[in-house]
Design an enzyme around this catalytic site. Structure first.
Site, PDB file in Angstrom:
ATOM      1  N   GLY A 167       0.819  -1.216   0.000  1.00 25.08           N
ATOM      2  CA  GLY A 167       0.000   0.000   0.000  1.00 25.08           C
ATOM      3  C   GLY A 167       0.848   1.259   0.000  1.00 25.08           C
ATOM      4  O   GLY A 167       1.951   1.285   0.544  1.00 25.08           O
ATOM      5  N   ARG A 201       1.099  -5.657  -4.963  1.00 26.27           N
ATOM      6  CA  ARG A 201       1.113  -6.567  -3.819  1.00 26.27           C
ATOM      7  C   ARG A 201       1.607  -7.977  -4.162  1.00 26.27           C
ATOM      8  O   ARG A 201       1.448  -8.903  -3.368  1.00 26.27           O
ATOM      9  CB  ARG A 201      -0.277  -6.634  -3.184  1.00 26.27           C
ATOM     10  CG  ARG A 201      -0.687  -5.343  -2.473  1.00 26.27           C
ATOM     11  CD  ARG A 201      -1.834  -5.580  -1.500  1.00 26.27           C
ATOM     12  NE  ARG A 201      -2.288  -4.347  -0.855  1.00 26.27           N
ATOM     13  CZ  ARG A 201      -1.735  -3.832   0.241  1.00 26.27           C
ATOM     14  NH1 ARG A 201      -0.713  -4.433   0.804  1.00 26.27           N
ATOM     15  NH2 ARG A 201      -2.211  -2.720   0.767  1.00 26.27           N
ATOM     16  N   ASP A 254       5.755  -7.975   5.620  1.00 20.30           N
ATOM     17  CA  ASP A 254       5.834  -9.103   4.679  1.00 20.30           C
ATOM     18  C   ASP A 254       6.910  -8.866   3.621  1.00 20.30           C
ATOM     19  O   ASP A 254       7.695  -9.753   3.309  1.00 20.30           O
ATOM     20  CB  ASP A 254       4.499  -9.283   3.942  1.00 20.30           C
ATOM     21  CG  ASP A 254       3.548 -10.134   4.754  1.00 20.30           C
ATOM     22  OD1 ASP A 254       3.982 -10.683   5.780  1.00 20.30           O
ATOM     23  OD2 ASP A 254       2.367 -10.226   4.367  1.00 20.30           O
ATOM     24  N   LYS A 311       8.236   0.635   5.507  1.00 16.18           N
ATOM     25  CA  LYS A 311       7.093   1.437   5.069  1.00 16.18           C
ATOM     26  C   LYS A 311       5.785   0.854   5.564  1.00 16.18           C
ATOM     27  O   LYS A 311       5.644  -0.366   5.583  1.00 16.18           O
ATOM     28  CB  LYS A 311       7.082   1.446   3.536  1.00 16.18           C
ATOM     29  CG  LYS A 311       5.857   2.003   2.903  1.00 16.18           C
ATOM     30  CD  LYS A 311       5.184   1.035   1.915  1.00 16.18           C
ATOM     31  CE  LYS A 311       4.444  -0.070   2.594  1.00 16.18           C
ATOM     32  NZ  LYS A 311       3.535  -0.831   1.715  1.00 16.18           N
ATOM     33  N   THR A 312       4.860   1.599   5.989  1.00 14.51           N
ATOM     34  CA  THR A 312       3.425   1.313   6.078  1.00 14.51           C
ATOM     35  C   THR A 312       2.738   2.361   6.940  1.00 14.51           C
ATOM     36  O   THR A 312       3.223   2.696   8.026  1.00 14.51           O
ATOM     37  CB  THR A 312       3.056  -0.098   6.616  1.00 14.51           C
ATOM     38  OG1 THR A 312       1.630  -0.167   6.718  1.00 14.51           O
ATOM     39  CG2 THR A 312       3.643  -0.430   7.978  1.00 14.51           C
ATOM     40  N   ASP A 369       0.166   1.833   8.456  1.00 16.25           N
ATOM     41  CA  ASP A 369      -0.466   1.144   9.579  1.00 16.25           C
ATOM     42  C   ASP A 369       0.367   1.215  10.860  1.00 16.25           C
ATOM     43  O   ASP A 369      -0.150   0.973  11.950  1.00 16.25           O
ATOM     44  CB  ASP A 369      -0.714  -0.331   9.238  1.00 16.25           C
ATOM     45  CG  ASP A 369      -1.786  -0.501   8.184  1.00 16.25           C
ATOM     46  OD1 ASP A 369      -2.275   0.523   7.671  1.00 16.25           O
ATOM     47  OD2 ASP A 369      -2.135  -1.652   7.868  1.00 16.25           O
TER      48      ASP A 369
HETATM   49  P1  FBP Z   1       0.522  -1.909   3.645  1.00 16.07           P
HETATM   50  O1  FBP Z   1       0.468  -2.827   4.826  1.00 16.07           O
HETATM   51  O2  FBP Z   1       0.913  -2.586   2.397  1.00 16.07           O
HETATM   52  O3  FBP Z   1       1.380  -0.713   3.923  1.00 16.07           O
HETATM   53  O4  FBP Z   1      -0.934  -1.343   3.382  1.00 16.07           O
HETATM   54  C1  FBP Z   1      -1.740  -0.953   4.448  1.00 16.07           C
HETATM   55  C2  FBP Z   1      -3.081  -0.458   4.018  1.00 16.07           C
HETATM   56  O5  FBP Z   1      -3.049   0.916   3.721  1.00 16.07           O
HETATM   57  C3  FBP Z   1      -4.114  -0.764   5.090  1.00 16.07           C
HETATM   58  O6  FBP Z   1      -4.237   0.264   6.023  1.00 16.07           O
HETATM   59  C4  FBP Z   1      -5.354  -1.054   4.307  1.00 16.07           C
HETATM   60  O7  FBP Z   1      -6.165  -1.967   4.958  1.00 16.07           O
HETATM   61  C5  FBP Z   1      -4.836  -1.649   3.056  1.00 16.07           C
HETATM   62  O8  FBP Z   1      -3.550  -1.127   2.860  1.00 16.07           O
HETATM   63  C6  FBP Z   1      -5.695  -1.379   1.846  1.00 16.07           C
HETATM   64  O9  FBP Z   1      -5.152  -2.020   0.737  1.00 16.07           O
HETATM   65  P2  FBP Z   1      -5.575  -1.829  -0.760  1.00 16.07           P
HETATM   66  O10 FBP Z   1      -4.770  -0.705  -1.294  1.00 16.07           O
HETATM   67  O11 FBP Z   1      -5.180  -3.112  -1.392  1.00 16.07           O
HETATM   68  O12 FBP Z   1      -7.026  -1.515  -0.794  1.00 16.07           O
END
Ligand code: FBP
Length: 552
Positions: free
Chosen positions: A81, A145, A176, A202-203, A205
Site C-alpha cells: 500500500g 502486492r 511481509d 514502510k506502512t 499502519d
Molecule cells: P501496507 O500494509 O501494504 O502498507 O498497506 C496498508 C493499508 O493501507 C491498510 O491500512 C489497508 O487496509 C490496506 O492497505 C488497503 O489495501 P488496498 O490498497 O489493497 O485496498
C-alpha cells in the site's frame, strides 16, 4: 503536468538529513556494533539464514569513507500500500548514489515486485526524479502486492539483475515485503550472485515497529491527515450538536492509527482492537460501551459525539472471527455453488441458518442486513469473506441504535441519536509527506545507499532517535534476521518479522486509558488542523504523539 502552488513550493524543500550523513559522501564512515540474534527461535532462524544471520548492527559516523570504489547499479521496488514519503526514499537513494559516482545507475521496477520479475523498468534521471521530490504517492514507479517468495521467482529476479548488471536491490515495504527481502538476500548470498538486498520500513499502519524501527514511514503523515479530518468533524459536531459520527480509520490489523488519532483529537470514544481481543469483548458489549457514553452525554444535553473505529476491529472480536471461520467453511469449494444458485435473500438466509452453529447464528442474527449480505456476497478470489470491506462504522452505529431503542422502550433513555458514518483510508495514504516523513524518508533512502556502498546484504535501512530534531537522528543498518521469529502461517511454520500490535501496557495506550472516561463524557475535542510545511519547527517538524509518549 499542471502543478499546484504547494507542489511547486515543495520541490524547493530541502529534506533534513541526520548530522552524520551531512558531511559529504567522502566523510561517511561506518562503525560495526556487536553481532545480533533473532527476536526469537534463534536456532531455527540461524539454520534458515546461514549467510545473513548474526551480522552486526552498523552505524554511520563522520570519518574517512573507506568503502570500495565500484560502479553501482541499483534496482528499487515499491511494495504494498502507498505511504507518504515513498518518493523521497527513492530521491535520497538517487542523490547518495549520484553523489558517490555520477556513473552509478538507479533503476526503478514498475508496479511493485512483479516489475522485477517482468523486467518492467525505467532508468531514473535528474529531470524525472525532480518531479517527485517531497510529493506523496507511489506514482513515480507504482506499487503492487505481488509477493516475491518462491525460488522460481528468485531465479528469474537474479537473471533480470544480471541482465542489467545490478549490484543491489532496495525493497521499500512493510513486514511481509521485508521478510521476503530477507529471504531474497539469503538466496543471493547462497548462490554467490554478489547482489545485495536492502529493505526500508514502510506502512501507514505503523505495525512494522520494534526496538530497531521506531516508526514506519507514512504513519506520521497519514495520521496527521486523518486527525485533521477528525478534528474538522469534531468542530462540526460541536457546532451543529446533532450527530454522532462513527469514523473508521485504516489499519488492516493493528490499531496504531486509531490510537494516534485519538491522542491527537480526543474523541468521545476510540475502540482499540487489541484491547477488544484481550478482554474477549462481544459485539453486544462494545455496543453497550458506546451506548453508555451516548446516554451519559445525552443526560448532559450533548446529543452528539465522535467515535473512532480501527479498520480491523471486527477480526479481533472473538465471536465475530469464529463466525467468519464458519462462513468460510460453509461456502468452501463447490459448496458455494449451492448457495449462489438460490435466488432470494430469504432462501439464502435459510441456507445460512441451517449451516451455521447456534453460537455463530446468534452473532449473525444481530447484524444489520446490509452487513449480513456483505459477509456472503463480497468474497475474495479464494472464496473467503473480505473482512477489510466490512463497514464496521455502519455496523457499530446500527448496533448502538438497537441498544438505545431497547433502553428507550425500557424508559431508561430519552436522548436523541442521529448518525453520520465515514471511512478515512485512501485520503491519507498519498498526502504530501509531512516534513517529518519527507526528512525521514530521504534519510532512509540516502542511508540505504550507504549500506549498499559498504557491502551490506540482508539489512534494513535504520534511522533512529526520531523524537529529536533531524540533526540528532542516528543513521545505520540492522540485519533483518534480527527482527524475525517463527510463526504459523497458512498451516506452515514460517520465518517472519513480527507484526507490532498496540501494546496494552505501552505508554501511548496507558495515556489514552487514563483519559478516555473523561473524553467520553465531556467535550474535550482537540482540533489539530492541517499539516504545516512552513513555519516554526515546533509546529512543522513534530512527529506523532505515539512516538513522543514512547520516548518520553
Ligand atoms: P501496507 O500494509 O501494504 O502498507 O498497506 C496498508 C493499508 O493501507 C491498510 O491500512 C489497508 O487496509 C490496506 O492497505 C488497503 O489495501 P488496498 O490498497 O489493497 O485496498
Amino acid at each position: 503536468m499542471n502543478l499546484s502552488p504547494l507542489q511547486k513550493a515543495r520541490y524547493e524543500y530541502v529534506p533534513k538529513l541526520p548530522a552524520m550523513l551531512r558531511h559529504g559522501i567522502t566523510e561517511i564512515a561506518v562503525k560495526e556494533g556487536s553481532t545480533t540474534t533473532s527476536a526469537a527461535d534463534q536456532e531455527k532462524i540461524k539454520e534458515l539464514f546461514p549467510n545473513t544471520y548474526g551480522k552486526p548492527e552498523v552505524t554511520f559516523e563522520k570519518g574517512q569513507n573507506t568503502s570500495a570504489a565500484k560502479k553501482q547499479v541499483v534496482g528499487v521496488i515499491l511494495s504494498g500500500g502507498q505511504a507518504p514519503g515513498g518518493h523521497n526514499v527513492i530521491c535520497g537513494l538517487y542523490d547518495a548514489l549520484k553523489a558517490t559516482n555520477k556513473e552509478n545507475v538507479l533503476i526503478g521496477f514498475k508496479g511493485g515486485p512483479s516489475g522485477l520479475i517482468e523486467d518492467n523498468y525505467i532508468v531514473f534521471e535528474d529531470a524525472y526524479i525532480d518531479q517527485y521530490r517531497n510529493t506523496g504517492g507511489f506514482d513515480i514507479i507504482g506499487s503492487g502486492r505481488t509477493k516475491l517468495e518462491t525460488e522460481e521467482q528468485f531465479a528469474i529476479a537474479t537473471e533480470v539483475c544480471k541482465k542489467h548488471d545490478i549490484t543491489a536491490i532496495v525493497i521499500i515495504g512493510g513486514d511481509d515485503s521485508n521478510t521476503n527481502a530477507c529471504v531474497l538476500a539469503e538466496y543471493m548470498a547462497a548462490h554467490n550472485t554478489g547482489i545485495q538486498v536492502i529493505g526500508c520500513p514502510k506502512t501507514i499502519d505503523g505495525d512494522l515497529k520494534n526496538e530497531d524501527i521506531e516508526i514506519s514511514f507514512g504513519f506520521d503523515t497519514a495520521t496527521k491527515t486523518y486527525s485533521e479530518l477528525i478534528g474538522n468533524i469534531e468542530r462540526d459536531c460541536n457546532s451543529a450538536k446533532k450527530y454522532w459520527h462513527f469514523i473508521k480509520v485504516m489499519g488492516r490489523s493493528a490499531s496504531h492509527v486509531a490510537l494516534e488519532c485519538a491522542l491527537e483529537c480526543q474523541p468521545n470514544i476510540c475502540l482499540i482492537s487489541e484491547e477488544v481481543k484481550e478482554k474477549k469483548q462481544s459485539l453486544s458489549e462494545i455496543a453497550d460501551y458506546i451506548a453508555d457514553a451516548v446516554e451519559k452525554r445525552a443526560a448532559k444535553g450533548f446529543n452528539f459525539g465522535v467515535v473512532v473505529i480501527p479498520e480491523g476491529v471486527v477480526e479481533f472480536v472473538p465471536e465475530f472471527s469464529a463466525l467468519i471461520r464458519e462462513i468460510n467453511e460453509l461456502l468452501a469449494g463447490s459448496k458455494a455453488d449451492a448457495f449462489n444458485a438460490l435466488s432470494s435473500w430469504s432462501e439464502k438466509y435459510a441456507f445460512i441458518e441451517k449451516g451455521l452453529s447456534k453460537d455463530a447464528m446468534e452473532v449473525f442474527a444481530i447484524l444489520p442486513q446490509a452487513i449480513q449480505q456483505q459477509l456472503f456476497l463480497e468474497r475474495d478470489p479464494h472464496g473467503n469473506v473480505q473482512v477489510s470491506l466490512i463497514e464496521s462504522e455502519k455496523l457499530f452505529a446500527a448496533l448502538v441504535d438497537d441498544k438505545l431503542k431497547a433502553r428507550k422502550a425500557a424508559g431508561t433513555y430519552t436522548g436523541k441519536y442521529a448518525v453520520q458514518t465515514h471511512f478515512f483510508g485512501y485520503e491519507g495514504r498519498c498526502a504530501f509527506p509531512s516534513n517529518f516523513d519527507a526528512d525521514y524518508c530521504y534519510s532512509l533512502g540516502y542511508n540505504a545507499f550507504m549500506l549498499i556502498q559498504y557491502g551490506y546484504n540482508g539489512y534494513l535501512s535504520k534511522v533512529s532517535n526520531l523524537s529529536k530534531p533531524a540533526e540528532e537522528w542516528v543513521a545505520g543498518g540492522m540485519p533483518i534476521t534480527k527482527m524475525m521469529n517463527i510463526e504459523r502461517r497458512h498451516g506452515e511454520d514460517k520465518p517472519v518479522i513480527k507484526k507490532a500490535l498496540v501494546e496494552l501496557d505501552g505508554k501511548p495506550f496507558k495515556y489514552f486509558e487514563a483519559h478516555r472516561d473523561e473524553w467520553a463524557e465531556e467535550t474535550a475535542y482537540v482540533f489539530p488542523g492541517a499539516i504545516q510545511y512552513y513555519g516554526p519547527a515546533e509546529v512543522c517538524d513534530i512527529t506523532t504523539r505515539t512516538l513522543a509518549l514512547e520516548k518520553a
